[in-house]
Write a protein that holds these residues in place. Structure first.
Motif, PDB file in Angstrom:
ATOM      1  N   THR A  96       0.722  -1.184  -0.150  1.00  0.00           N
ATOM      2  CA  THR A  96      -0.165   0.099  -0.095  1.00  0.00           C
ATOM      3  C   THR A  96       0.769   1.234   0.048  1.00  0.00           C
ATOM      4  OG1 THR A  96      -0.064   0.004   2.360  1.00  0.00           O
ATOM      5  CG2 THR A  96      -1.912  -1.069   1.166  1.00  0.00           C
ATOM      6  N   THR A  97       2.075   0.966   0.590  1.00  0.00           N
ATOM      7  CA  THR A  97       2.939   2.478   0.453  1.00  0.00           C
ATOM      8  C   THR A  97       3.741   2.505  -0.785  1.00  0.00           C
ATOM      9  OG1 THR A  97       4.650   1.078   1.572  1.00  0.00           O
ATOM     10  CG2 THR A  97       3.358   2.207   2.881  1.00  0.00           C
ATOM     11  N   ASP A 151      -8.684   0.262   3.653  1.00  0.00           N
ATOM     12  CA  ASP A 151      -8.344   0.657   4.805  1.00  0.00           C
ATOM     13  C   ASP A 151      -8.175   1.969   4.927  1.00  0.00           C
ATOM     14  OD1 ASP A 151      -6.729   0.861   7.105  1.00  0.00           O
ATOM     15  OD2 ASP A 151      -5.259  -0.452   6.528  1.00  0.00           O
ATOM     16  N   PRO A 152      -9.124   2.311   5.808  1.00  0.00           N
ATOM     17  CA  PRO A 152      -9.460   4.209   5.952  1.00  0.00           C
ATOM     18  C   PRO A 152      -8.067   4.727   6.634  1.00  0.00           C
ATOM     19  CG  PRO A 152     -10.743   2.926   7.233  1.00  0.00           C
ATOM     20  CD  PRO A 152     -10.236   1.841   6.524  1.00  0.00           C
ATOM     21  N   TYR A 153      -7.468   3.851   7.543  1.00  0.00           N
ATOM     22  CA  TYR A 153      -6.283   4.315   8.120  1.00  0.00           C
ATOM     23  C   TYR A 153      -4.890   4.100   7.534  1.00  0.00           C
ATOM     24  CZ  TYR A 153     -10.355   3.822  11.524  1.00  0.00           C
ATOM     25  OH  TYR A 153     -11.535   3.962  12.085  1.00  0.00           O
ATOM     26  N   ALA A 154      -4.700   3.460   6.528  1.00  0.00           N
ATOM     27  CA  ALA A 154      -3.543   3.223   6.003  1.00  0.00           C
ATOM     28  C   ALA A 154      -2.816   4.543   5.423  1.00  0.00           C
ATOM     29  CB  ALA A 154      -3.646   2.376   4.439  1.00  0.00           C
ATOM     30  N   GLU A 155      -3.339   5.654   4.959  1.00  0.00           N
ATOM     31  CA  GLU A 155      -2.754   6.495   4.712  1.00  0.00           C
ATOM     32  C   GLU A 155      -2.111   7.285   6.026  1.00  0.00           C
ATOM     33  OE1 GLU A 155      -3.731  10.869   2.420  1.00  0.00           O
ATOM     34  OE2 GLU A 155      -4.371   8.982   1.408  1.00  0.00           O
ATOM     35  N   ARG A 156      -3.056   7.513   6.802  1.00  0.00           N
ATOM     36  CA  ARG A 156      -2.818   8.188   8.054  1.00  0.00           C
ATOM     37  C   ARG A 156      -1.600   7.602   8.976  1.00  0.00           C
ATOM     38  NH1 ARG A 156      -6.998   7.936  13.098  1.00  0.00           N
ATOM     39  NH2 ARG A 156      -8.247   9.256  11.668  1.00  0.00           N
ATOM     40  N   TYR A 157      -1.469   6.340   8.720  1.00  0.00           N
ATOM     41  CA  TYR A 157      -0.324   5.705   9.595  1.00  0.00           C
ATOM     42  C   TYR A 157       0.626   5.368   8.596  1.00  0.00           C
ATOM     43  CZ  TYR A 157      -3.447   5.476  13.501  1.00  0.00           C
ATOM     44  OH  TYR A 157      -4.158   5.983  14.503  1.00  0.00           O
TER      45      TYR A 157
END
Length: 178
Positions: A96-97, A151-157
């Motif tokens: 995802t990164t 994953d709604p938190y993937a970008e945040r973390y």
């Protein structure tokens, strides 16, 4: 005449049905231990492959279901992922990164358990031994992009992603601190 060293490129597609990168017989509908995936094809690509002698399959309507609109089949083709070969395919897991990981025989099975956004595959065209003139596809290079949209938190973390050196096993103290 088909060139036996010909490559087939299937781009911007996805998997259909359960993948079996691991070769686990319980993941295969027929109990096979072959590492195989099914790639969705456009109608043009499906007809092109059929003209070459590749077995292309299509979905069929469920007889127990009623459809509001006419059923449109989805074309797909099985692709073998022979990791035990003398020349195993290069299968890349794009995280995802955006990190590109080359999967070895032990790691490739993890792809069975991720959500996939996109697949690009370069395949070798291999003539079937028992049926001359018919061909199968074997993965040569495959990029499997993991889906972060679910994953709604993937970008945040993502900014907290640790360098690989920090991901090593933590040292275990020899004495108990209490």
């Amino acid at each position: 005449m088909i060139n036996k060293r010909q490559k087939v490129s299937i781009e911007n597609t996805r998997f259909i049905f359960t993948t079996n990168f691991s070769g686990d017989p319980s993941r295969d509908r027929f109990g096979s231990n072959k590492r195989r995936v099914n790639l969705v094809l456009t109608e043009d690509m499906a007809h092109h492959l059929m003209d070459m002698g590749v077995t292309v399959k299509q979905t069929r309507p469920n007889p127990e279901k009623t459809y509001d609109e006419p059923f449109v089949p989805t074309y797909f083709v099985p692709v073998n992922v022979n990791m035990e070969s003398k020349w195993p395919p290069h299968v890349y897991w794009v995280t995802t990164t955006g990190k590109k990981l080359l999967c070895d025989i032990d790691m490739v099975g993890q792809l069975d358990y991720i959500r996939v956004k996109n697949v690009n595959c370069l395949c070798n065209l291999v003539e079937k031994r028992n049926n001359p003139g018919e061909f199968s596809l074997y993965a040569d290079v495959m990029y499997v992009e993991q889906d972060a949209d679910s994953d709604p938190y993937a970008e945040r973390y993502a900014r907290f992603a640790a360098p690989e050196a920090d991901m090593a096993e933590p040292s275990v103290p020899t004495e108990i601190p209490f």
